[in-house]
Design an enzyme around this catalytic site. Sequence first.
Site, PDB file in Angstrom:
ATOM      1  CE1 TYR A  97      20.065 101.952  60.737  1.00 45.13           C
ATOM      2  CE2 TYR A  97      20.669 102.108  62.812  1.00 45.13           C
ATOM      3  CZ  TYR A  97      20.824 101.162  61.811  1.00 45.13           C
ATOM      4  OH  TYR A  97      20.239 100.149  62.348  1.00 45.13           O
ATOM      5  CD  GLU A 152      12.537 106.916  60.862  1.00 48.00           C
ATOM      6  OE1 GLU A 152      11.506 107.000  62.047  1.00 48.00           O
ATOM      7  OE2 GLU A 152      12.778 106.057  60.746  1.00 48.00           O
TER       8      GLU A 152
END
Length: 236
Positions: free
Chosen positions: A154, A161
Amino acid sequence: MAKATKNGSGGAVKAYLVAYNTASYVGWAYVLLQTVLYLAENGTNLDGLFDRIGYLLIYVQTGAAMEIIHSLVGLVSSSPLTVLTQVYSRLLLVWGILYPFNSPDVRASYGLVLMVLAWSITECVRYSHYALSLLNIEVPVLLYLRYTLFYVLYPAGVAGELLEMWAALPYAGAIRPAFKGFLLLNMVNYPPVLYKLYTHMIRQRRKVLGGGAKASTALGGDTANTTEASKKKKKL
């Protein structure tokens, strides 16, 4: 809510969900394989990475939009808002950044590598786990990985991102200042959203794996049957 049962329309739903999860696993496994092969062949030269996996990545990730529909119509028991939160940012990355911006800063960056590896590993485990669970096939290792790898993947995925969004800011601003502002707003929203999803997965891990002896039982004992049965309606 629709359930995947062995008979009637439920059987059709179950067959569809198995097919969807299997196809998604195959797509992500191919993205992962091609990414690893490219890195093994070219090392840190990322100039051709997007040409190798870019459009496949976009199409495979777009397929995850079906999960929003699954939750809305009741094929799975996941919250539509939770699913939308998870899928939205990825669709923004692939269609709002990777697709329009043909620049090495975006398409040949370490952020892309980090993002793709985190996404593909996560989804290979997730989709294979769900497909097998629907078929009543228990794989304790997959169960454990499904609710453990997120601790690392994660944050890694989010880092990738954010790096991609940061690299895209000048190009977004050249198109329209409001687009750049929109990306900045999304970047600012990342920490609270990550916290929400991260803590959600921690709660799910505690529920599924438990702790101590309970976790050991869930990975190899009788409790695994109950655990797997309860997860057939979870988010796909």
